[in-house]
Design a protein around this motif. Structure first.
Motif, mmCIF file in Angstrom:
data_model
loop_
_atom_site.group_PDB
_atom_site.id
_atom_site.type_symbol
_atom_site.label_atom_id
_atom_site.label_comp_id
_atom_site.label_asym_id
_atom_site.label_seq_id
_atom_site.Cartn_x
_atom_site.Cartn_y
_atom_site.Cartn_z
ATOM 1 N N GLU A 34 0.746 -1.298 0.018
ATOM 2 C CA GLU A 34 -0.038 -0.108 0.034
ATOM 3 C C GLU A 34 0.862 1.399 0.212
ATOM 4 O O GLU A 34 0.324 2.340 -0.541
ATOM 5 C CB GLU A 34 -0.896 -0.087 1.239
ATOM 6 C CG GLU A 34 -1.971 -1.074 1.283
ATOM 7 C CD GLU A 34 -2.466 -1.283 2.514
ATOM 8 O OE1 GLU A 34 -2.499 -0.408 3.372
ATOM 9 O OE2 GLU A 34 -3.298 -2.447 2.730
ATOM 10 N N ASN A 35 2.053 1.145 0.222
ATOM 11 C CA ASN A 35 2.881 2.245 0.494
ATOM 12 C C ASN A 35 4.444 2.241 -0.050
ATOM 13 O O ASN A 35 5.365 2.288 0.676
ATOM 14 C CB ASN A 35 3.026 2.461 2.221
ATOM 15 C CG ASN A 35 1.815 2.841 2.760
ATOM 16 O OD1 ASN A 35 1.329 3.691 2.878
ATOM 17 N ND2 ASN A 35 1.585 1.677 3.626
ATOM 18 N N ILE A 38 7.671 4.240 1.261
ATOM 19 C CA ILE A 38 7.566 4.680 2.460
ATOM 20 C C ILE A 38 8.939 4.671 3.184
ATOM 21 O O ILE A 38 9.779 3.792 2.975
ATOM 22 C CB ILE A 38 6.454 3.729 3.147
ATOM 23 C CG1 ILE A 38 6.065 4.270 4.710
ATOM 24 C CG2 ILE A 38 7.011 2.140 3.477
ATOM 25 C CD1 ILE A 38 4.965 3.446 5.255
ATOM 26 N N GLU A 46 3.610 2.394 11.196
ATOM 27 C CA GLU A 46 2.422 1.834 10.609
ATOM 28 C C GLU A 46 2.385 0.287 11.105
ATOM 29 O O GLU A 46 1.062 -0.077 11.665
ATOM 30 C CB GLU A 46 2.522 1.785 9.082
ATOM 31 C CG GLU A 46 1.175 1.338 8.357
ATOM 32 C CD GLU A 46 -0.109 2.117 8.827
ATOM 33 O OE1 GLU A 46 -1.122 1.508 8.521
ATOM 34 O OE2 GLU A 46 0.084 3.257 8.933
#
Length: 82
Positions: A34-35, A38, A46
């Motif tokens: 999803e990232n 990051i 997270e």
């Protein structure tokens, strides 16, 4: 019976550990998926936010930093076959 005798039997203990590993694994893979791009610090935060509330007395350890670093480095496979 002694109070020290009150504990999970070995099959239940193993299932608890397997379930905990699965929850962590899914969180790490999902965060990586999803990232993209990051940072390690953001990945660490997270992971911790996803683990808190899922485990009694959760405290992050050095293994969580290792997974955050791996996410940031793009070392976590995110495809379904991984």
């Amino acid at each position: 019976m002694e109070t020290s005798d009150i504990r999970w039997n070995e099959p239940a203990r193993q299932k608890i550990l397997d379930d905990a590993d699965r929850v962590l694994r899914e969180a790490v893979i999902d965060i990586a998926r999803e990232n993209p791009g990051i940072s390690s610090d953001d990945a660490f935060a997270e992971i911790n936010s996803r683990m808190k509330g899922r485990f009694i007395d959760y405290e992050p350890g050095p293994d969580i930093r290792t997974y955050a670093d791996a996410i940031a480095a793009g070392e976590i496979p995110t495809d379904a076959s991984a």
